[in-house]
Design an enzyme around this catalytic site. Structure first.
Site, short mmCIF file in Angstrom:
data_model
loop_
_atom_site.label_atom_id
_atom_site.label_comp_id
_atom_site.label_asym_id
_atom_site.label_seq_id
_atom_site.Cartn_x
_atom_site.Cartn_y
_atom_site.Cartn_z
N ASP A 219 0.98 -1.34 -0.34
CA ASP A 219 0.15 -0.17 0.20
C ASP A 219 1.33 1.15 -0.14
O ASP A 219 1.81 1.36 -0.15
CB ASP A 219 -0.78 -0.04 1.16
CG ASP A 219 -2.52 0.18 1.14
OD1 ASP A 219 -1.98 2.57 0.55
OD2 ASP A 219 -3.46 0.27 0.98
N HIS A 242 1.84 1.50 -3.39
CA HIS A 242 1.02 2.68 -3.35
C HIS A 242 2.13 3.95 -3.58
O HIS A 242 1.02 4.84 -3.60
CB HIS A 242 0.08 2.82 -3.04
CG HIS A 242 -0.85 1.40 -3.61
ND1 HIS A 242 -2.49 1.15 -2.84
CD2 HIS A 242 -0.13 0.02 -4.08
CE1 HIS A 242 -2.73 -0.28 -3.40
NE2 HIS A 242 -1.13 -0.26 -4.36
#
Ligand code: NAG
Ligand code: NAG
Ligand code: NAG
Length: 397
Positions: A219, A242
């Site tokens: 993430d 991310h």
């Protein structure tokens, strides 16, 4: 050197080694307090005992976990302490695999401590692979909250240095209510398909420094929630993951402003997003200002530069309404490398509260995809000012 002089030196060395101090600090070796290095028996009791001794010591003290593998149940280290306190981890701590055994959302929490140092070459192994299948928080508001490897709550003047957090079940690190906390030479390691494993999440904190660190995760490498103030990210290598994100903001009411963010000299590699500011389309008001990104290298990064004020993953909101988070004073300067998506720069600001004072300078990106596509940009509700050259041209259509 005479024999007698030699003898004195030897005696001094022996004395130094057997007394419980390193430098000026009193040393508490957990293995001398019952910690077993068998990887099975939880060492929480030895840790709590040494914490109590170290925390009540009126002179600086250090708890030491030497090399070796140790099992550890959920623990909370609470202050205030009487003097500077350090935990040096050179071994590997292993979390319980059974998520049902956790009472809170932190495996190892540190709270209410002034002048705390966490150091060493050791690893916090969260055993996340046994829990990721239960993590549905990216899809649902009401979800199973899995424990994070490390919680730093209400710390002041703290340094986290050298250690590694591995395979957390949820976020690796949560920083809440801290003032002046530094991460130096800090490492995060998790596979790119692990859910919700943000590297360092910051909220309601003032003065956070993340320097020369390496974050590989599933993430956001770094995410900034509401109330993040004066955050400095320098020399961070991010990817997979991310990217570096501000937000998401505006999902909940009563959020504190995000103000003062400097991201400099970082490299993002194979991340889904690069530098991102994201807010929910919702009626919750918010402020995000003074956010500066400079000297960032992108290697095969999706959406290298992204302001997304319609952030609505898994259709959890009404995209028909505008975000009420005011974004202002933002700059992206000297950003170069490759983009894996055709839209390299997307500035999608709120129609009700357009972005103010956005500066774009020195952008040099090329497409890393297989087709001969040229990169483009998309802009709405923003009129940036420019300095230097931009490739691709930003907001030209
Ligand atoms: C921040 O904390 C560090 C570590 O305790 C300390 O050396 C430094 O002086 C602090 N900075 C400020 C501005 O208080
Ligand atoms: C930039 O970051 C790298 C680590 O990615 C570090 O080695 C280097 O010293 C940094 N340079 C400056 C000027 O801060
Ligand atoms: C934005 O920057 C200007 C000038 O640099 C400053 O006067 C203003 O207060 C800033 N806005 C916010 C919301 O911080």
């Amino acid at each position: 050197m005479g024999g007698r002089r030699m003898k004195i030196i030897e005696t001094t060395i022996v004395l130094l080694l057997s007394s419980s101090s390193i430098g000026d600090a009193q040393l508490f070796d957990v293995t001398k307090y019952g910690a077993k290095e068998d990887g099975v028996t939880s060492i929480h009791q030895a840790l709590m005992k040494t914490w109590e001794l170290a925390c009540t010591s009126t002179s600086p003290s250090k708890i030491w976990i030497p090399k070796g593998k140790y099992a550890l149940k959920e623990v909370k280290f609470s202050g205030p302490c009487k003097s500077h306190i350090e935990l040096q981890l050179d071994g590997i701590l292993i979390a319980p695999t059974d998520t049902g055994s956790f009472k809170t959302d932190g495996w190892i929490s540190f709270e209410n401590i002034d002048q705390f140092t966490l150091s060493g070459s050791g690893t916090f192994d969260g055993q996340g692979m046994h829990a990721w299948k239960f993590n549905d928080c990216h899809k649902r508001l009401k979800c199973n909250v899995l424990p994070m490897n490390l919680r730093f709550d209400f710390l002041t003047n703290a340094i986290i240095q050298g250690v590694t957090t591995l395979n957390s079940k949820n976020f690796h690190v949560n920083v809440l209510g801290c003032k002046n906390i530094t991460f130096l030479d800090f490492n995060v390691i998790t596979p790119e398909d692990s859910p919700n494993t943000d590297g360092i999440h910051i909220g309601r904190s003032d003065g956070v420094y993340i320097t020369d660190s390496n974050i590989k995760t599933g993430d956001d490498c770094i995410s900034l929630g509401d109330g993040s103030k004066n955050v400095h990210v320098t020399g961070v290598e991010c990817g997979p993951g991310h990217g570096i994100s501000i937000g998401s903001l505006g999902r909940y009411g009563n959020e504190n402003p995000v103000s003062g963010v400097w991201v400099k000299n970082c490299t993002l590699t194979n991340t889904d997003n690069g530098l991102r500011i994201k807010t929910w389309p919702s009626s919750n008001r918010g402020i995000a200002s003074n956010m500066h990104f400079e000297g960032i290298k992108m290697v095969n990064v999706g959406n290298p530069i992204l302001i997304d004020q319609q952030y609505c993953p898994w259709n959890q909101c009404n995209t028909g309404i505008s975000s009420l988070v005011q974004i202002s004073n933002v700059s992206f300067k000297n950003i170069w490398g490759t983009s894996s998506t055709p839209v390299a720069v997307k500035l999608a600001c709120s129609s009700k509260l357009p972005c103010k004072n956005v500066v774009i300078g020195g952008i040099s990106l090329s497409y890393s995809g297989s087709t001969s596509e040229t990169l483009s940009s998309k802009c709405s509700n923003v009129v940036p000012s420019f300095s230097g050259t931009q490739s691709p041209k930003v907001c030209s259509t």
